[in-house]
Scaffold this motif. Structure first.
Motif, PDB file in Angstrom:
ATOM      1  N   ILE A   1     -10.168  -0.875   0.381  1.00 17.94           N
ATOM      2  CA  ILE A   1     -10.799  -2.523   0.456  1.00 17.94           C
ATOM      3  C   ILE A   1     -10.902  -3.082   1.684  1.00 17.94           C
ATOM      4  O   ILE A   1      -9.644  -2.800   2.227  1.00 17.94           O
ATOM      5  CB  ILE A   1     -10.141  -2.355  -0.887  1.00 17.94           C
ATOM      6  CG1 ILE A   1      -9.914  -2.061  -1.841  1.00 17.94           C
ATOM      7  CG2 ILE A   1      -9.872  -4.172  -0.543  1.00 17.94           C
ATOM      8  CD1 ILE A   1      -8.481  -2.106  -3.063  1.00 17.94           C
TER       9      ILE A   1
ATOM     10  N   ALA B   1      -7.128  -0.250   5.014  1.00 24.06           N
ATOM     11  CA  ALA B   1      -8.197  -0.438   4.855  1.00 24.06           C
ATOM     12  C   ALA B   1      -9.315   0.988   4.313  1.00 24.06           C
ATOM     13  O   ALA B   1      -9.407   1.259   3.189  1.00 24.06           O
ATOM     14  CB  ALA B   1      -9.244  -1.070   5.654  1.00 24.06           C
TER      15      ALA B   1
ATOM     16  N   GLU C   1      -8.713  -8.498   2.304  1.00 23.44           N
ATOM     17  CA  GLU C   1      -9.334  -8.744   0.461  1.00 23.44           C
ATOM     18  C   GLU C   1      -8.361  -7.642   0.183  1.00 23.44           C
ATOM     19  O   GLU C   1      -7.074  -8.117  -0.921  1.00 23.44           O
ATOM     20  CB  GLU C   1     -10.408  -8.144   0.278  1.00 23.44           C
ATOM     21  CG  GLU C   1     -10.568  -7.736  -1.188  1.00 23.44           C
ATOM     22  CD  GLU C   1     -10.673  -9.294  -2.122  1.00 23.44           C
ATOM     23  OE1 GLU C   1     -10.501  -9.346  -3.071  1.00 23.44           O
ATOM     24  OE2 GLU C   1     -10.605 -10.192  -1.236  1.00 23.44           O
ATOM     25  N   TYR C   2      -7.233  -6.781   0.556  1.00 27.24           N
ATOM     26  CA  TYR C   2      -6.611  -6.148   0.122  1.00 27.24           C
ATOM     27  C   TYR C   2      -5.565  -6.670  -0.105  1.00 27.24           C
ATOM     28  O   TYR C   2      -4.269  -6.977  -0.124  1.00 27.24           O
ATOM     29  CB  TYR C   2      -6.277  -4.420   1.337  1.00 27.24           C
ATOM     30  CG  TYR C   2      -5.276  -3.961   0.312  1.00 27.24           C
ATOM     31  CD1 TYR C   2      -5.211  -2.956  -0.798  1.00 27.24           C
ATOM     32  CD2 TYR C   2      -3.584  -4.374   0.680  1.00 27.24           C
ATOM     33  CE1 TYR C   2      -4.018  -2.588  -1.360  1.00 27.24           C
ATOM     34  CE2 TYR C   2      -2.940  -3.118  -0.019  1.00 27.24           C
ATOM     35  CZ  TYR C   2      -2.723  -2.609  -0.726  1.00 27.24           C
ATOM     36  OH  TYR C   2      -2.264  -2.245  -1.725  1.00 27.24           O
TER      37      TYR C   2
ATOM     38  N   GLN D   1      -5.246  -9.905  -2.849  1.00 26.58           N
ATOM     39  CA  GLN D   1      -5.241  -8.626  -4.013  1.00 26.58           C
ATOM     40  C   GLN D   1      -3.906  -8.545  -4.185  1.00 26.58           C
ATOM     41  O   GLN D   1      -2.753  -8.276  -4.588  1.00 26.58           O
ATOM     42  CB  GLN D   1      -5.730  -7.960  -3.855  1.00 26.58           C
ATOM     43  CG  GLN D   1      -7.211  -7.821  -4.244  1.00 26.58           C
ATOM     44  CD  GLN D   1      -7.688  -6.586  -4.448  1.00 26.58           C
ATOM     45  OE1 GLN D   1      -7.739  -5.705  -5.221  1.00 26.58           O
ATOM     46  NE2 GLN D   1     -10.017  -7.426  -4.506  1.00 26.58           N
ATOM     47  N   ALA D   2      -2.835  -8.095  -2.655  1.00 28.47           N
ATOM     48  CA  ALA D   2      -1.810  -7.171  -2.806  1.00 28.47           C
ATOM     49  C   ALA D   2      -0.617  -8.715  -2.395  1.00 28.47           C
ATOM     50  O   ALA D   2       0.335  -8.027  -3.625  1.00 28.47           O
ATOM     51  CB  ALA D   2      -1.165  -6.338  -1.795  1.00 28.47           C
TER      52      ALA D   2
ATOM     53  N   ALA E   1       0.598  -0.899   0.199  1.00 26.19           N
ATOM     54  CA  ALA E   1       0.230   0.057   0.415  1.00 26.19           C
ATOM     55  C   ALA E   1       0.396   1.190  -0.310  1.00 26.19           C
ATOM     56  O   ALA E   1       0.200   2.556  -0.681  1.00 26.19           O
ATOM     57  CB  ALA E   1      -1.035   0.336   1.406  1.00 26.19           C
TER      58      ALA E   1
ATOM     59  N   THR F   1      -7.351   2.516   1.064  1.00 25.92           N
ATOM     60  CA  THR F   1      -7.618   1.805   0.163  1.00 25.92           C
ATOM     61  C   THR F   1      -9.132   1.998  -0.316  1.00 25.92           C
ATOM     62  O   THR F   1      -9.082   1.275  -1.302  1.00 25.92           O
ATOM     63  CB  THR F   1      -6.751   0.704  -0.252  1.00 25.92           C
ATOM     64  OG1 THR F   1      -7.468  -0.262   1.306  1.00 25.92           O
ATOM     65  CG2 THR F   1      -5.050   0.570  -0.162  1.00 25.92           C
TER      66      THR F   1
END
Length: 271
Positions: A118, A113, A122-123, A126-127, A54, A116
């Motif tokens: 998100i 969270a 979940e972040y 994905q990341a 992030a 982003t």
């Protein structure tokens, strides 16, 4: 690697372990490496890595305010925000003491969270998890302690940390560099340490004694252990990482077994 079979002597129902080189080569594995174990605090390095993604994406800055007054993202990652262990209560000024804090990582997850837009789990998926093929890993719940994973997946993560693809190597180097040098504090399970060195989400071994890694582990070794009977260490001098997961809570058995196991692994690698 014959040394990995030492986990069969651990007084635990189930255990698995593996060693991976910096280039991603699996040097050895033992036990049910696809079995999913609760990670406890080995969740933190995974959460920290997501926070660093992030940062590189520009969603957050390491030195922007986060948490208690005067605290930053960097303070939260390095356990120097001043937050208590498991309470959202301030017990020290930021940067003055190494107060190991689950609450701090929960604040960090909320901060990412919000930045982003998100949910943190979940972040992180994905990341970090999805790009690395960590399909058996979840970070639902607290980003401090509620992850579930396998040795197979942690080996993928350990290979990434040693030879980063998701992050700039300079960011990972910063994560394994002591933050707020000279800060004292308690290493859970091992008592007061002066200093109690920590990077960004990773504990740094340095000269700590006693310690959960081996007596032959280099001072640059970094990683984390969890109260559920889990650990992940990366030794840049040896050029390897080791993940070991078990399903018995950390206690005297681990204090005795883990260092001897690590020393045996490192000795076998030197032969």
């Amino acid at each position: 690697m014959q040394s990995l079979a030492l986990i069969e002597n651990w007084p635990v129902p189930t255990a698995a372990a593996a060693v991976v080189r910096a280039d991603g080569t699996l040097l050895g594995a033992h036990g049910p490496t696809g079995h999913r174990f609760p990670l406890a605090s080995v969740t933190k390095p995974l959460a920290a890595y997501a926070a660093l993604v992030a940062y590189e994406e520009g969603a957050i800055e390491l030195d922007e305010p986060a948490g208690p007054e005067g605290s930053t993202v960097r303070h939260l990652l390095a356990h120097t925000s001043g937050l208590a262990f498991d309470e959202h209560r301030v017990t020290a000024a930021p940067g003055t003491r190494r107060l190991y804090s689950n609450a701090g990582f929960e604040v960090l997850g909320d901060h990412v969270a919000k930045a982003t837009d998100i949910p943190f789990a979940e972040y992180a998926r994905q990341a970090v998890l999805e790009p690395l093929g960590m399909t058996s890993t979840t970070l639902d719940g607290s980003p401090a302690k509620d992850g579930v994973s396998t040795v197979d997946d942690l080996v993928r993560f350990a290979a990434e940390v040693q030879a980063p693809r998701l992050l700039d190597p300079r960011t990972v180097a910063e994560a394994m560099t002591v933050q707020y040098a000279g800060t004292k504090g308690v290493l859970p399970g091992y008592g007061h340490q002066n200093p109690n060195d920590w990077g960004l989400g990773f504990e740094i071994r340095d000269s700590k004694s006693p310690h959960w890694t081996g007596s032959s582990s280099s001072a640059r070794t970094f990683g984390h252990f969890g109260q559920s009977g889990t650990f992940l260490w990366i030794d840049p001098v040896a050029g390897v990482a080791c993940a070991a997961l078990a399903d018995r809570a950390f206690g005297p058995w681990a204090v005795e077994a883990w260092p001897a196991f690590t020393d045996a692994v490192l000795a076998e690698l030197r032969r």
